[in-house]
Design an enzyme around this catalytic site. Sequence first.
Site, PDB file in Angstrom:
ATOM      1  N   HIS A   1       0.812  -1.228   0.000  1.00  0.00           N
ATOM      2  CA  HIS A   1       0.000   0.000   0.000  1.00  0.00           C
ATOM      3  C   HIS A   1       0.844   1.276   0.000  1.00  0.00           C
ATOM      4  O   HIS A   1       0.454   2.285   0.629  1.00  0.00           O
ATOM      5  CB  HIS A   1      -0.962   0.014   1.207  1.00  0.00           C
ATOM      6  CG  HIS A   1      -1.515  -1.342   1.539  1.00  0.00           C
ATOM      7  ND1 HIS A   1      -2.301  -2.055   0.667  1.00  0.00           N
ATOM      8  CD2 HIS A   1      -1.350  -2.142   2.629  1.00  0.00           C
ATOM      9  CE1 HIS A   1      -2.613  -3.227   1.205  1.00  0.00           C
ATOM     10  NE2 HIS A   1      -2.040  -3.301   2.383  1.00  0.00           N
ATOM     11  N   CYS A   2       2.009   1.223  -0.652  1.00  0.00           N
ATOM     12  CA  CYS A   2       2.911   2.397  -0.702  1.00  0.00           C
ATOM     13  C   CYS A   2       3.396   2.824   0.688  1.00  0.00           C
ATOM     14  O   CYS A   2       3.731   3.990   0.898  1.00  0.00           O
ATOM     15  CB  CYS A   2       2.267   3.591  -1.411  1.00  0.00           C
ATOM     16  SG  CYS A   2       1.844   3.277  -3.108  1.00  0.00           S
ATOM     17  N   VAL A   3       3.373   1.892   1.646  1.00  0.00           N
ATOM     18  CA  VAL A   3       3.948   2.188   2.960  1.00  0.00           C
ATOM     19  C   VAL A   3       5.091   1.187   3.178  1.00  0.00           C
ATOM     20  O   VAL A   3       5.196   0.546   4.223  1.00  0.00           O
ATOM     21  CB  VAL A   3       2.897   2.109   4.092  1.00  0.00           C
ATOM     22  CG1 VAL A   3       3.409   2.807   5.369  1.00  0.00           C
ATOM     23  CG2 VAL A   3       1.588   2.761   3.668  1.00  0.00           C
TER      24      VAL A   3
END
Length: 405
Positions: free
Chosen positions: A361-363
Amino acid sequence: MDFNKLRDDFPTLTGDNVPAYLDNACVTLKPQSVINTIHEYYTQTPGCGGRSVHRYGTAVSKAVRDARVTLGTFLGANDPNEIVFTRNATHSLNQIAHGMSWNKGDVVLTTDREHNSNLVPWLQLEQEQGIDHRVVKSHDNNMFDMEAFEEACSQAGDKLRLVSMSHVGNLDGISIPIKEITKVAHDHGALVSVDGAQSTPHMNVDVQNLDIDFLSFSIHKMCGPSGMGGLWGRYELLDELRTIQSGGQTVSASTYDKATWAKPPARFEGGLGNFSGMMATGAAIDYLSKLDMNAVHEHEIKLNRIMTAGVKDLPGLSIIGPEDASKRGGICSILMEGLPAHDVAILLDEAAGVMVRSGQHCVHSWFDHHGHQQGSLRASAYFYNTEEEVKLFADTLTEIVHTLG
Ligand SMILES: Cc1ncc(COP(=O)(O)O)c(C=O)c1O
């Protein structure tokens, strides 16, 4: 509010083969009014706003202005000119990061749960301009650690320039106490930039009440068109920012030797705009403005309680963040020991039409730090989701876990 009735407004929620769409933290579905507005631009007034003065141009200029007013009112802006149309929240965050002027050693604080869009710009500035990006660690359960934050502010001293944090994490749905954070940051003479990508769609966000300085958000997570985002900033602060895209629209005058910058928001909206997107933004925010955002938030928590109860005791599974769903809004993000998240996401869709997100999730930074390279399976609810849909998610996931586990 009868959220069930609102489903009729969404073409993808009516008719046959309606999915249980639970990927709202990524992008939401669009109501017919938004789709109509996009269609109307191309079929009725496909001109250039802000410059051309013929009928098409004038109609577009007026509609874009109206959309800016609607958005400003929705967020509590003092002046519609504090609203800048951007391509997405990433663009907004970059406009702040690369629009401010920095001194070597200036400190920027983020949390340890930021989307890459509120991490990578600071890493880039650290590499290129020598700013000092520092991460404020959360508690073990990912909740905000106020003491650690106050300590980080004190340690930074007069070097502290900016606190840039996501209001609600897309990793886990956890909200941070922005108002209290802002008070501390301001007491230390720093500005506050809020990544509102996961809060503006789901709760009342009033920039005056929060007393923040900048707010970035994604229109595509607010029932609006893809490729549209927004930036709000206090007018005097926007007026000090340099634009990261100069050219047409960004100047009030130019000679062979000199550009005179336009006032905000025009300075930041260089080049021909996504006019249908801006107009459809107005339609999306009109739609959201008719909802009770407190009821939206409560509805999402109710659905998350059902998801949480259904999956929390499954073998090998653990929810990121506290078990109490009321602390995670509409997001249920699940680590699955030994099960590949992407495969499970595909199975959920194939077996039951349940659409969720899988991966990091782009984390990436959080998953890297905690050693969960697999990522998680994230179900995220919105006001149009039903109890049946979230039960279907939990029941199908249970079956998958028992079959594959
Ligand atoms: C918390 C958060 N910040 C920033 C972004 C980036 O948003 P955009 O895709 O509009 O650039 C997202 C998108 O998922 C997000 O969830």
